[in-house]
Design a protein around this motif. Structure first.
Motif, mmCIF file in Angstrom:
data_model
loop_
_atom_site.group_PDB
_atom_site.id
_atom_site.type_symbol
_atom_site.label_atom_id
_atom_site.label_comp_id
_atom_site.label_asym_id
_atom_site.label_seq_id
_atom_site.Cartn_x
_atom_site.Cartn_y
_atom_site.Cartn_z
ATOM 1 N N MET A 1 0.859 -1.316 -0.064
ATOM 2 C CA MET A 1 -0.056 0.119 -0.139
ATOM 3 C C MET A 1 0.978 1.136 -0.027
ATOM 4 O O MET A 1 1.792 1.559 0.580
ATOM 5 C CB MET A 1 -0.845 -0.076 1.109
ATOM 6 N N ARG A 2 0.465 2.099 -0.884
ATOM 7 C CA ARG A 2 1.244 3.518 -1.050
ATOM 8 C C ARG A 2 0.859 4.309 0.411
ATOM 9 O O ARG A 2 -0.105 4.690 0.535
ATOM 10 C CB ARG A 2 0.979 4.368 -2.178
ATOM 11 N N PRO A 3 2.060 4.732 1.021
ATOM 12 C CA PRO A 3 1.912 5.630 2.179
ATOM 13 C C PRO A 3 1.318 6.911 1.630
ATOM 14 O O PRO A 3 1.163 7.454 0.359
ATOM 15 C CB PRO A 3 3.239 5.886 2.529
ATOM 16 N N SER A 4 0.718 7.592 2.766
ATOM 17 C CA SER A 4 -0.081 8.746 2.417
ATOM 18 C C SER A 4 1.052 9.990 2.023
ATOM 19 O O SER A 4 2.143 9.781 2.521
ATOM 20 C CB SER A 4 -0.921 9.310 3.872
ATOM 21 N N GLY A 5 0.455 10.994 1.529
ATOM 22 C CA GLY A 5 1.518 12.143 1.274
ATOM 23 C C GLY A 5 2.189 12.750 2.390
ATOM 24 O O GLY A 5 3.218 13.205 2.207
ATOM 25 N N ARG A 7 2.802 11.434 5.272
ATOM 26 C CA ARG A 7 3.916 10.424 5.690
ATOM 27 C C ARG A 7 5.199 10.627 4.948
ATOM 28 O O ARG A 7 6.125 10.429 5.377
ATOM 29 C CB ARG A 7 3.401 8.831 5.776
ATOM 30 N N ILE A 8 5.051 10.568 3.467
ATOM 31 C CA ILE A 8 6.173 10.705 2.707
ATOM 32 C C ILE A 8 6.862 12.238 2.923
ATOM 33 O O ILE A 8 7.939 12.246 3.060
ATOM 34 C CB ILE A 8 5.725 10.653 1.300
ATOM 35 N N TRP A 236 14.415 5.482 0.359
ATOM 36 C CA TRP A 236 12.788 5.034 0.744
ATOM 37 C C TRP A 236 11.832 6.093 -0.189
ATOM 38 O O TRP A 236 10.763 5.266 -0.396
ATOM 39 C CB TRP A 236 12.601 4.940 2.203
ATOM 40 N N THR A 238 12.020 7.388 -2.846
ATOM 41 C CA THR A 238 12.082 7.368 -4.147
ATOM 42 C C THR A 238 11.169 6.137 -4.766
ATOM 43 O O THR A 238 10.792 6.044 -6.106
ATOM 44 C CB THR A 238 13.531 7.006 -4.820
ATOM 45 N N ARG A 239 10.855 5.266 -3.743
ATOM 46 C CA ARG A 239 9.904 4.175 -4.220
ATOM 47 C C ARG A 239 8.478 4.745 -4.550
ATOM 48 O O ARG A 239 7.704 4.148 -5.102
ATOM 49 C CB ARG A 239 9.853 3.045 -3.022
ATOM 50 N N TYR A 240 8.192 5.984 -4.136
ATOM 51 C CA TYR A 240 6.915 6.425 -4.086
ATOM 52 C C TYR A 240 6.541 7.600 -4.714
ATOM 53 O O TYR A 240 5.431 8.150 -4.913
ATOM 54 C CB TYR A 240 6.220 6.495 -2.577
ATOM 55 N N VAL A 241 7.657 8.369 -5.037
ATOM 56 C CA VAL A 241 7.192 9.590 -5.488
ATOM 57 C C VAL A 241 8.504 9.675 -6.422
ATOM 58 O O VAL A 241 9.690 9.161 -6.257
ATOM 59 C CB VAL A 241 7.565 10.944 -4.712
#
Length: 293
Positions: A1-5, A7-8, A236, A238-241
């Motif tokens: 699951m993608r973390p919330s903005g 949290r990022i 970490w 760079t996995r989501y943004v």
């Protein structure tokens, strides 16, 4: 699951705060040891990576992606070169100048990708390169006597450190493309970098033992805070943004480091250094934005 903005964003904030302490901890270790010799700078570089590697050692397993071992090992060599050059630069130039110059890695990544990987940059990226080079020239002119013992040498070392870390990033990207996870990658690159650096301090007349305890404490904190917390946070994220956004956040490191340098050491390098840093960081931001697809 993608973390919330949120949290990022918080992770990136923690990462930039951790990374901003790197140059401060280097300066504190230098003052605790009472020396600014090249050998002690190499000792700090070696121990920082050794301590970080030891923390990562539990749970290590040989990676299955054998084709990724060579780029990961080469990345470690360039990481060692980066720390040797950049940490030594802080013995000769100001925190503001050193951190501004060493964070120009997006510029060098763009140029290296253009020349060696045939990835043609956009006009906006080239404009950013021009801005960054102009900013670096202003810093070199403006560092003056307040910048350190030998600002020209320190600025050159910081710039070479930026080039080295750029090669490290490109090789790290290749290692991960060939199948390594981020954790597998840093478990290989960090120890290689430490092994490259460990023999060097004695060659420059600096023993590993006999320094004040506070110097070792500051070096340990370098490994725990800017190395493991700072770098791991960026990896970490760079996995989501998009990596371009993470790189833009990293541009805040010179701001945080310069502010800490002023508060802790009263280090005020001068107006032209701040102006040059602003132009340089604007150029880096333009170059990064120009690489967006």
């Amino acid at each position: 699951m993608r973390p919330s903005g949120i949290r990022i964003g918080l992770v990136l904030l923690v990462g930039i705060l951790a990374a901003s302490t790197a140059s401060i901890l280097v300066r504190l270790a230098l003052e605790a040891a009472g020396t600014r010799a090249v050998g002690f700078s190499l000792l700090m570089s070696a121990l920082r990576l050794l301590f970080a590697s030891l923390v990562l050692l539990p749970g290590f397993r040989p990676p299955r992606a054998k084709q990724a071992l060579l780029p990961a090992a080469l990345a470690g060599v360039f990481l060692a070169l980066h720390f040797a050059l950049w940490i030594t630069s802080l013995s000769f130039t100001s925190i503001a100048a050193s951190t501004a110059l060493v964070t120009t890695n997006p510029i060098w990544i763009t140029l290296f990708s253009w020349f060696f990987l045939k990835e043609t940059p956009t006009p906006l990226t080239l404009l950013g390169v021009g801005f960054a080079l102009a900013g670096g020239f202003l810093i070199a002119l403006g560092d003056g006597e307040k910048g350190g013992a030998n600002p020209a040498l320190g600025n050159l070392l910081a710039l070479l450190g930026a080039m080295s870390v750029s090669a490290y990033f490109l090789l790290g990207r290749e290692a991960q493309r060939r199948g390594l996870s981020i954790l597998e990658y840093i478990r290989l690159a960090y120890p290689v970098a430490a092994l490259v650096l460990l023999p060097l301090p004695p060659l420059f007349g600096t023993p590993y033992l006999g320094h004040p305890p506070m110097a070792y404490l500051w070096i340990l904190l370098m490994a725990l805070i800017p190395q493991l917390v700072g770098h791991t946070s960026f990896n970490w994220a760079t996995r989501y943004v998009p990596p371009v956004l993470v790189t833009l956040v990293i541009l805040l490191e010179p701001v945080g480091a310069s502010l800490l340098g002023f508060l802790l050491f009263g280090e005020y390098p001068g107006l032209r250094v701040f102006l040059g840093a602003g132009v340089l960081l604007t150029g880096v931001a333009l170059a990064v934005l120009g690489e967006r697809r």
